[in-house]
Design an enzyme around this catalytic site. Sequence first.
Site, short mmCIF file in Angstrom:
data_model
loop_
_atom_site.label_atom_id
_atom_site.label_comp_id
_atom_site.label_asym_id
_atom_site.label_seq_id
_atom_site.Cartn_x
_atom_site.Cartn_y
_atom_site.Cartn_z
N ASN A 131 0.81 -1.23 0.00
CA ASN A 131 0.00 0.00 0.00
C ASN A 131 0.83 1.27 0.00
O ASN A 131 1.94 1.26 0.52
CB ASN A 131 -0.92 -0.01 1.23
CG ASN A 131 -2.14 -0.87 0.98
OD1 ASN A 131 -2.70 -0.84 -0.10
ND2 ASN A 131 -2.53 -1.64 1.98
N ASP A 159 -10.62 -7.25 -1.55
CA ASP A 159 -11.91 -6.58 -1.34
C ASP A 159 -13.02 -7.34 -2.08
O ASP A 159 -14.12 -7.52 -1.54
CB ASP A 159 -11.82 -5.13 -1.84
CG ASP A 159 -10.58 -4.45 -1.29
OD1 ASP A 159 -10.47 -4.32 -0.07
OD2 ASP A 159 -9.69 -4.08 -2.10
N HIS A 187 -8.03 0.85 -3.67
CA HIS A 187 -7.98 -0.08 -2.53
C HIS A 187 -7.82 0.77 -1.27
O HIS A 187 -6.72 0.96 -0.76
CB HIS A 187 -6.83 -1.07 -2.67
CG HIS A 187 -6.61 -1.85 -1.40
ND1 HIS A 187 -7.52 -2.77 -0.94
CD2 HIS A 187 -5.62 -1.80 -0.49
CE1 HIS A 187 -7.08 -3.26 0.21
NE2 HIS A 187 -5.94 -2.69 0.51
P1 NAI Z 1 4.97 -6.86 6.67
O1 NAI Z 1 5.40 -5.58 7.33
O2 NAI Z 1 4.76 -8.09 7.48
O3 NAI Z 1 6.04 -7.23 5.54
C1 NAI Z 1 6.52 -6.30 4.61
C2 NAI Z 1 7.91 -6.74 4.22
O4 NAI Z 1 8.35 -5.88 3.16
C3 NAI Z 1 8.93 -6.62 5.35
O5 NAI Z 1 9.60 -7.87 5.52
C4 NAI Z 1 9.89 -5.53 4.85
O6 NAI Z 1 11.24 -5.76 5.25
C5 NAI Z 1 9.72 -5.66 3.34
N1 NAI Z 1 10.10 -4.47 2.58
C6 NAI Z 1 9.94 -3.16 2.92
N2 NAI Z 1 10.48 -2.38 1.98
C7 NAI Z 1 10.96 -3.18 1.00
C8 NAI Z 1 11.65 -2.94 -0.22
N3 NAI Z 1 11.94 -1.71 -0.62
N4 NAI Z 1 12.01 -4.01 -0.96
C9 NAI Z 1 11.73 -5.27 -0.54
N5 NAI Z 1 11.12 -5.56 0.62
C10 NAI Z 1 10.72 -4.52 1.37
O7 NAI Z 1 3.66 -6.49 5.84
P2 NAI Z 1 2.57 -7.45 5.16
O8 NAI Z 1 1.51 -7.77 6.14
O9 NAI Z 1 3.27 -8.56 4.46
O10 NAI Z 1 1.92 -6.44 4.11
C11 NAI Z 1 2.69 -5.97 3.01
C12 NAI Z 1 1.96 -4.83 2.33
O11 NAI Z 1 0.74 -5.27 1.78
C13 NAI Z 1 1.61 -3.65 3.24
O12 NAI Z 1 1.90 -2.45 2.52
C14 NAI Z 1 0.13 -3.80 3.44
O13 NAI Z 1 -0.47 -2.55 3.73
C15 NAI Z 1 -0.28 -4.31 2.09
N6 NAI Z 1 -1.57 -4.99 2.02
C16 NAI Z 1 -2.30 -4.80 0.87
C17 NAI Z 1 -3.52 -5.42 0.71
C18 NAI Z 1 -4.32 -5.22 -0.55
O14 NAI Z 1 -5.46 -5.70 -0.56
N7 NAI Z 1 -3.84 -4.55 -1.59
C19 NAI Z 1 -4.07 -6.29 1.75
C20 NAI Z 1 -3.22 -6.47 2.90
C21 NAI Z 1 -2.00 -5.82 3.01
#
Ligand code: NAI
Length: 335
Positions: A131, A159, A187
């Site tokens: 996001n 969603d 989203h």
């Molecule tokens: P999380 O915080 O558990 O994992 C994110 C990972 O991304 C971390 O391991 C971090 O080190 C890594 N990261 C950060 N910057 C990076 C970069 N530049 N290059 C590579 N890796 C990087 O978060 P989670 O729960 O896995 O969620 C990930 C994303 O997905 C969040 O932004 C969340 O808001 C989004 N999301 C989107 C949804 C959608 O429906 N579009 C639904 C649920 C979450």
Amino acid sequence: MKQPVRIAVTGAAGGISYSLLFKIAAGEVLGSDQPVILQLLEITPAMDALRGVAMELQDCAYPLLQGVVLSDDPTVAFKDADYAFLVGARPRGPGMERKDLLEANAAIFSVQGKALNDVASRQVKVLVVGNPANTNALIAARNAPDLDPTQFTAMTRLDHNRAVGLAANKTGFATPTINRVTIWGNHSVTQVPDLYHADVAGEEAVDAVGEDWYKNTFIETVQKRGAAIIDARGASSSASAAQAAIDHMRDWALGTYEGDWVSMAIPSDGSYGVAKGIIYSFPVRCAFGRYEIVQGLEINDFIAGKMKASEQELIEERDAVASLLPAETEAHLEN
Ligand code: NAI
């Protein structure tokens, strides 16, 4: 045996990836006869955690998993990638304004867009999950001038699946009997869950759930489901997000079911009067690795007003990062 395909995943040591990678390796995206090589990207401080995930992938002894590449360099992780799940993103930190969040992510997604442009397969299919997903996808696409912008999509499938699950729960019918649900827009909480074209076991969905409940409960429940899960679980939805990412990419690659459609955030071509170029969620049908917006749906005033508000939010997001967006190339302007 087929040649393996290369699937890149960013944020590979994070919560969503902890479900997603195991599903991909088990064959849930491309089927049980398609070998895969996983190419995993993390930031440098998370590389140890990523090595732990790779050990677990090895310990599952998946028949389809032919290799795992770990890197903190996008030009390594995206090399020859056929599919890219961009999951990693910068979360909102204390005191961070919306604009700061957009800018921090613009920095990440411009680097990743350039790397995809330079080293990925020319046919790469990109799904942005991190996001703010729609605007992150816009930034990545604009930084990849040699790729077609339509190769960049963002995830509203969670969603969409939430809307299907909620309608099933309300009516008591199984999810496969619920067809043609649509999520329009961003989203975010401005997204528009639309049941006016859907049906439940052959009955118009709005009648099946009741129009009052649809307008006063259903829409808000879907819009705010992410927050409700965080409140209940103390952590954000990760297993359902991973499932939605699998569903999005599988349907894009292998096609949607006859008589149904899915929701994908894609570059607007102006359909339904939506500003061209922004990454907006539409109803789409997929076949032969391509998607097409479902045309000709009648939009009532109730939905049209909400669609405009979500479009306006995306225009504001785009304008907030405008100074970081490279000028559009001719190939991009044609779209
Ligand atoms: P999380 O915080 O558990 O994992 C994110 C990972 O991304 C971390 O391991 C971090 O080190 C890594 N990261 C950060 N910057 C990076 C970069 N530049 N290059 C590579 N890796 C990087 O978060 P989670 O729960 O896995 O969620 C990930 C994303 O997905 C969040 O932004 C969340 O808001 C989004 N999301 C989107 C949804 C959608 O429906 N579009 C639904 C649920 C979450």
